[in-house]
Write a protein that holds these residues in place. Structure first.
Motif, PDB file in Angstrom:
ATOM      1  N   GLN A  57       0.872  -1.212   0.000  1.00  0.00           N
ATOM      2  CA  GLN A  57       0.028   0.036  -0.102  1.00  0.00           C
ATOM      3  C   GLN A  57       0.938   1.247  -0.050  1.00  0.00           C
ATOM      4  O   GLN A  57       0.595   2.196  -0.755  1.00  0.00           O
ATOM      5  CB  GLN A  57      -0.613  -0.058   1.331  1.00  0.00           C
ATOM      6  CG  GLN A  57      -2.197   0.743   1.279  1.00  0.00           C
ATOM      7  CD  GLN A  57      -3.014   0.459   2.402  1.00  0.00           C
ATOM      8  OE1 GLN A  57      -2.654  -0.368   3.421  1.00  0.00           O
ATOM      9  NE2 GLN A  57      -4.263   0.864   2.579  1.00  0.00           N
TER      10      GLN A  57
ATOM     11  N   GLY B 219       0.975   4.092  -3.025  1.00  0.00           N
ATOM     12  CA  GLY B 219       0.994   5.560  -2.545  1.00  0.00           C
ATOM     13  C   GLY B 219       2.137   6.420  -3.051  1.00  0.00           C
ATOM     14  O   GLY B 219       1.901   7.333  -3.667  1.00  0.00           O
TER      15      GLY B 219
ATOM     16  N   THR C 248      -2.550   5.953 -11.259  1.00  0.00           N
ATOM     17  CA  THR C 248      -3.503   6.650 -10.635  1.00  0.00           C
ATOM     18  C   THR C 248      -4.446   5.539  -9.846  1.00  0.00           C
ATOM     19  O   THR C 248      -4.317   4.436  -9.999  1.00  0.00           O
ATOM     20  CB  THR C 248      -4.528   7.435 -11.631  1.00  0.00           C
ATOM     21  OG1 THR C 248      -5.148   6.370 -12.370  1.00  0.00           O
ATOM     22  CG2 THR C 248      -3.825   8.180 -12.582  1.00  0.00           C
ATOM     23  N   LYS C 249      -5.281   6.298  -8.852  1.00  0.00           N
ATOM     24  CA  LYS C 249      -5.813   5.616  -7.969  1.00  0.00           C
ATOM     25  C   LYS C 249      -7.364   5.911  -7.908  1.00  0.00           C
ATOM     26  O   LYS C 249      -7.714   7.055  -7.998  1.00  0.00           O
ATOM     27  CB  LYS C 249      -5.375   5.765  -6.649  1.00  0.00           C
ATOM     28  CG  LYS C 249      -6.179   5.258  -5.358  1.00  0.00           C
ATOM     29  CD  LYS C 249      -5.606   5.717  -3.978  1.00  0.00           C
ATOM     30  CE  LYS C 249      -6.576   4.979  -2.948  1.00  0.00           C
ATOM     31  NZ  LYS C 249      -6.087   5.426  -1.805  1.00  0.00           N
ATOM     32  N   ARG C 250      -8.186   4.933  -8.083  1.00  0.00           N
ATOM     33  CA  ARG C 250      -9.723   5.291  -8.023  1.00  0.00           C
ATOM     34  C   ARG C 250     -10.251   4.494  -6.797  1.00  0.00           C
ATOM     35  O   ARG C 250      -9.912   3.433  -6.430  1.00  0.00           O
ATOM     36  CB  ARG C 250     -10.313   4.827  -9.304  1.00  0.00           C
ATOM     37  CG  ARG C 250     -12.003   5.175  -9.239  1.00  0.00           C
ATOM     38  CD  ARG C 250     -12.539   4.528 -10.711  1.00  0.00           C
ATOM     39  NE  ARG C 250     -11.887   5.420 -11.684  1.00  0.00           N
ATOM     40  CZ  ARG C 250     -11.946   4.578 -12.866  1.00  0.00           C
ATOM     41  NH1 ARG C 250     -12.666   3.347 -13.192  1.00  0.00           N
ATOM     42  NH2 ARG C 250     -11.672   5.057 -14.092  1.00  0.00           N
ATOM     43  N   GLY C 251     -11.190   5.041  -5.898  1.00  0.00           N
ATOM     44  CA  GLY C 251     -11.816   4.446  -4.897  1.00  0.00           C
ATOM     45  C   GLY C 251     -10.881   4.827  -3.592  1.00  0.00           C
ATOM     46  O   GLY C 251      -9.963   5.466  -3.846  1.00  0.00           O
ATOM     47  N   SER C 252     -11.268   4.216  -2.603  1.00  0.00           N
ATOM     48  CA  SER C 252     -10.743   4.325  -1.211  1.00  0.00           C
ATOM     49  C   SER C 252     -10.611   3.143  -0.543  1.00  0.00           C
ATOM     50  O   SER C 252     -11.374   2.220  -0.679  1.00  0.00           O
ATOM     51  CB  SER C 252     -11.420   5.575  -0.634  1.00  0.00           C
ATOM     52  OG  SER C 252     -12.704   5.321  -0.159  1.00  0.00           O
ATOM     53  N   LYS C 253      -9.663   3.182   0.393  1.00  0.00           N
ATOM     54  CA  LYS C 253      -9.505   2.322   1.316  1.00  0.00           C
ATOM     55  C   LYS C 253      -9.396   0.960   0.730  1.00  0.00           C
ATOM     56  O   LYS C 253      -8.793   0.642  -0.243  1.00  0.00           O
ATOM     57  CB  LYS C 253     -10.620   2.055   2.390  1.00  0.00           C
ATOM     58  CG  LYS C 253     -10.772   3.502   3.361  1.00  0.00           C
ATOM     59  CD  LYS C 253     -11.166   3.125   4.497  1.00  0.00           C
ATOM     60  CE  LYS C 253     -11.039   4.335   5.530  1.00  0.00           C
ATOM     61  NZ  LYS C 253     -11.456   5.602   5.017  1.00  0.00           N
ATOM     62  N   ARG C 254     -10.087  -0.135   1.024  1.00  0.00           N
ATOM     63  CA  ARG C 254      -9.709  -1.454   0.290  1.00  0.00           C
ATOM     64  C   ARG C 254     -10.571  -1.813  -1.038  1.00  0.00           C
ATOM     65  O   ARG C 254     -10.333  -2.589  -1.748  1.00  0.00           O
ATOM     66  CB  ARG C 254     -10.220  -2.556   1.340  1.00  0.00           C
ATOM     67  CG  ARG C 254     -11.394  -2.649   1.860  1.00  0.00           C
ATOM     68  CD  ARG C 254     -11.315  -3.738   3.116  1.00  0.00           C
ATOM     69  NE  ARG C 254     -12.764  -3.562   3.870  1.00  0.00           N
ATOM     70  CZ  ARG C 254     -13.321  -4.640   4.017  1.00  0.00           C
ATOM     71  NH1 ARG C 254     -13.143  -5.781   3.479  1.00  0.00           N
ATOM     72  NH2 ARG C 254     -14.897  -4.635   4.364  1.00  0.00           N
ATOM     73  N   TRP C 255     -11.317  -0.856  -1.479  1.00  0.00           N
ATOM     74  CA  TRP C 255     -11.922  -0.819  -2.790  1.00  0.00           C
ATOM     75  C   TRP C 255     -10.919  -0.007  -3.632  1.00  0.00           C
ATOM     76  O   TRP C 255     -11.625   0.285  -4.729  1.00  0.00           O
ATOM     77  CB  TRP C 255     -13.196  -0.060  -2.641  1.00  0.00           C
ATOM     78  CG  TRP C 255     -14.223  -1.075  -1.731  1.00  0.00           C
ATOM     79  CD1 TRP C 255     -14.828  -2.275  -2.314  1.00  0.00           C
ATOM     80  CD2 TRP C 255     -14.511  -1.217  -0.461  1.00  0.00           C
ATOM     81  NE1 TRP C 255     -15.398  -2.890  -1.029  1.00  0.00           N
ATOM     82  CE2 TRP C 255     -15.355  -2.320  -0.058  1.00  0.00           C
ATOM     83  CE3 TRP C 255     -14.217  -0.268   0.616  1.00  0.00           C
ATOM     84  CZ2 TRP C 255     -15.736  -2.336   1.152  1.00  0.00           C
ATOM     85  CZ3 TRP C 255     -14.687  -0.325   1.947  1.00  0.00           C
ATOM     86  CH2 TRP C 255     -15.558  -1.420   2.365  1.00  0.00           C
ATOM     87  N   SER C 256      -9.977   0.332  -3.538  1.00  0.00           N
ATOM     88  CA  SER C 256      -8.951   1.106  -4.131  1.00  0.00           C
ATOM     89  C   SER C 256      -8.518   0.363  -5.463  1.00  0.00           C
ATOM     90  O   SER C 256      -8.344  -0.675  -5.328  1.00  0.00           O
ATOM     91  CB  SER C 256      -7.746   1.689  -3.609  1.00  0.00           C
ATOM     92  OG  SER C 256      -8.004   2.339  -2.492  1.00  0.00           O
TER      93      SER C 256
ATOM     94  N   TYR D 150      -6.092   0.577  -8.562  1.00  0.00           N
ATOM     95  CA  TYR D 150      -4.847   1.399  -9.084  1.00  0.00           C
ATOM     96  C   TYR D 150      -4.690   1.219 -10.768  1.00  0.00           C
ATOM     97  O   TYR D 150      -4.722   0.178 -11.096  1.00  0.00           O
ATOM     98  CB  TYR D 150      -3.325   0.928  -8.508  1.00  0.00           C
ATOM     99  CG  TYR D 150      -3.582   1.074  -6.980  1.00  0.00           C
ATOM    100  CD1 TYR D 150      -3.185   2.265  -6.477  1.00  0.00           C
ATOM    101  CD2 TYR D 150      -4.024   0.142  -5.958  1.00  0.00           C
ATOM    102  CE1 TYR D 150      -3.293   2.886  -5.072  1.00  0.00           C
ATOM    103  CE2 TYR D 150      -4.365   0.472  -4.551  1.00  0.00           C
ATOM    104  CZ  TYR D 150      -3.793   2.047  -4.258  1.00  0.00           C
ATOM    105  OH  TYR D 150      -3.894   2.151  -2.959  1.00  0.00           O
TER     106      TYR D 150
END
Length: 64
Positions: free
Chosen positions: A38, A42, A51-59, A61
Motif C-alpha cells: 500500500q 501510494g 492513478t488511484k480510484r476508490g478508497s481504502k480496500r476498494w481502491s 490502481y
C-alpha cells in the motif's frame, strides 16, 4: 534499492493489466505485507506514475 525494484515490478504489473487491486499485487510479493505494498502504491501515485480510484480496500490502481 529494494524498494525501487519493488515499485518497478508493481508498475510493470499494473501497466500489463491496465489496473489492479492490492490483493492482485500482493500475490507477486508473498513475503511482503499488504501495508508495505500500500505504501509503495501510494508513492507511485504521489509521483504520478499510476492513478488511484476508490478508497481504502476498494481502491483500484490504474496505469496512466
Amino acid at each position: 534499492e529494494n524498494k525501487n525494484k519493488r515499485q518497478d515490478q508493481i508498475l510493470s504489473f499494473i501497466n500489463g493489466r491496465k489496473s489492479a487491486v492490492i490483493k492482485d499485487i500482493s500475490t507477486l510479493f508473498p513475503d511482503v505485507s499488504e501495508k508495505t505494498i500500500q505504501r509503495e502504491l501510494g508513492a507511485l501515485v504521489d509521483t504520478g506514475r499510476i492513478t488511484k480510484r476508490g478508497s481504502k480496500r476498494w481502491s483500484i490502481y490504474m496505469a496512466i
